[in-house]
Write an enzyme that holds these catalytic residues in place. Structure first.
Site, PDB file in Angstrom:
ATOM      1  N   GLU A 230       8.686  -1.454   0.966  1.00 18.52           N
ATOM      2  CA  GLU A 230       8.649  -1.792  -0.459  1.00 18.52           C
ATOM      3  C   GLU A 230      10.048  -1.656  -1.058  1.00 18.52           C
ATOM      4  O   GLU A 230      10.752  -0.674  -0.815  1.00 18.52           O
ATOM      5  CB  GLU A 230       7.666  -0.860  -1.171  1.00 18.52           C
ATOM      6  CG  GLU A 230       7.475  -1.143  -2.632  1.00 18.52           C
ATOM      7  CD  GLU A 230       6.411  -0.269  -3.259  1.00 18.52           C
ATOM      8  OE1 GLU A 230       6.262  -0.305  -4.489  1.00 18.52           O
ATOM      9  OE2 GLU A 230       5.731   0.462  -2.507  1.00 18.52           O
TER      10      GLU A 230
ATOM     11  N   ASN B  38      -4.723   5.496   2.638  1.00 22.55           N
ATOM     12  CA  ASN B  38      -4.712   4.306   3.486  1.00 22.55           C
ATOM     13  C   ASN B  38      -4.014   4.581   4.821  1.00 22.55           C
ATOM     14  O   ASN B  38      -4.450   4.087   5.871  1.00 22.55           O
ATOM     15  CB  ASN B  38      -4.030   3.141   2.772  1.00 22.55           C
ATOM     16  CG  ASN B  38      -4.940   2.463   1.774  1.00 22.55           C
ATOM     17  OD1 ASN B  38      -6.146   2.401   1.974  1.00 22.55           O
ATOM     18  ND2 ASN B  38      -4.370   1.980   0.675  1.00 22.55           N
TER      19      ASN B  38
ATOM     20  N   GLU C 291       3.619 -11.158   0.834  1.00 25.95           N
ATOM     21  CA  GLU C 291       3.804  -9.715   0.661  1.00 25.95           C
ATOM     22  C   GLU C 291       5.190  -9.245   1.085  1.00 25.95           C
ATOM     23  O   GLU C 291       5.675  -8.215   0.606  1.00 25.95           O
ATOM     24  CB  GLU C 291       2.739  -8.946   1.459  1.00 25.95           C
ATOM     25  CG  GLU C 291       1.312  -9.170   1.003  1.00 25.95           C
ATOM     26  CD  GLU C 291       1.062  -8.680  -0.408  1.00 25.95           C
ATOM     27  OE1 GLU C 291       1.459  -7.539  -0.717  1.00 25.95           O
ATOM     28  OE2 GLU C 291       0.487  -9.438  -1.211  1.00 25.95           O
TER      29      GLU C 291
END
Length: 296
Positions: free
Chosen positions: A158, A196, A149
């Site tokens: 990201e 989240n 990831e």
């Protein structure tokens, strides 16, 4: 002849040592520790610092790069009789700091080993459930997926900033108080979406909905969000990744819980294989076998 001379000299050295020490004499003490490593200090090539009971020498100019990175620091061995990071951490984590550094030789200094061990208390069942083999397999599985990831624990956030505004679900009653583009992927499992951040923050007792930036600022909080997902969220799968590893479903089910059909069932077999390869490498470092059901 060379072999005999070597053995003779070794015997002489041993006898000499016994004579020097004598009955009841103290053995040599551990090396003295250099000044403790300071993240704000600059270390030029050859300058030493101590960290976690070992002395380290900088290979070249470095600042804020934690000792243990083989590309930056040379390990000079244990010092001061402290804990050898080659042994398991006092926290009880089944992965030692030396093994962690071997897994992530080029990691971002943000992702500290201490940050990870400090986060473990949030989920005490993680890597402490089942046999030693199961515990090591879960640790390897978590870290292999984390590796995938984050590009080897390199990326904190990201990389595709064009995605940032997409992670605000305005249908949620609490909205996106930190801003439309504030809930992008962060941390070891790239936590994203306002719902989240809300759920993880509520579970951890941290206000991540209003301050999602904590995940990219505090290593322990970053690791806690990864452990939150691993231990409590099914994601697109049918079970948590933790349950997959401790109940025998296998590594493949952890991939499904993280990325579902995007990778599994033929979605992206190359990505699945990449995760599997790293998992096998990490189980090898931990001295165990990968088990079965590796793919999804």
């Amino acid at each position: 002849m060379i072999r005999r001379i070597t053995s003779f000299m070794a015997a002489v050295a041993t006898i000499g040592a016994l004579i020097v020490l004598g009955p009841g004499a103290a053995t040599a003490s551990a090396a003295e520790c250099a000044a403790p490593w300071n993240s704000s200090s600059v270390y030029t090539g050859g300058k030493s610092a101590s960290y976690n009971g070992r002395n380290w020498t900088a290979k070249w100019w470095t600042q804020n790069e934690t000792p243990g990175r083989a590309d930056v620091w040379a390990d000079q061995g244990a010092c001061g009789g402290g804990t050898d990071p080659g042994n398991p951490d006092p926290s009880g984590f089944i992965v030692s700091e030396t093994q962690f550094n071997k897994m992530f030789p080029n990691r971002n200094p943000f992702y500290t080993y201490k940050g990870l061990t400090d986060a473990l208390g949030a989920y005490p069942g993680f890597t402490k459930t089942g046999s030693e083999t199961v515990r090591k397999q879960e640790a390897a599985a978590f870290l292999a997926n984390v590796n995938h990831e984050t590009g080897g624990l390199v990326h904190i956030v990201e990389q595709n900033q064009a995605n940032y505004p997409h992670y605000c679900d305005k249908t949620q009653p609490y909205g996106c108080p930190a801003g439309q583009a504030a809930y992008y992927g962060r941390g070891p499992i790239q936590l994203s979406w306002n719902f989240n951040y809300k759920a993880a923050g509520d579970a951890l007792g941290i206000d991540l909905l209003n301050n999602p930036y904590l995940v990219e600022q505090n290593p322990a909080i970053a690791w806690k969000t990864g452990l939150w997902y691993w231990n409590t969220q099914n994601g697109p799968g049918t079970m948590t990744a933790h349950d997959a590893m401790v109940n025998g479903a296998g590594f493949g089910e952890t991939i499904r819980s993280i990325n579902g059909a995007l990778e599994c069932n033929g979605g992206n077999p190359a990505q699945v294989q990449s995760r599997i390869d790293k998992y096998k490498a990490f189980t090898s470092i931990l001295g165990t076998t990968p088990g079965s059901n590796l793919s999804c």
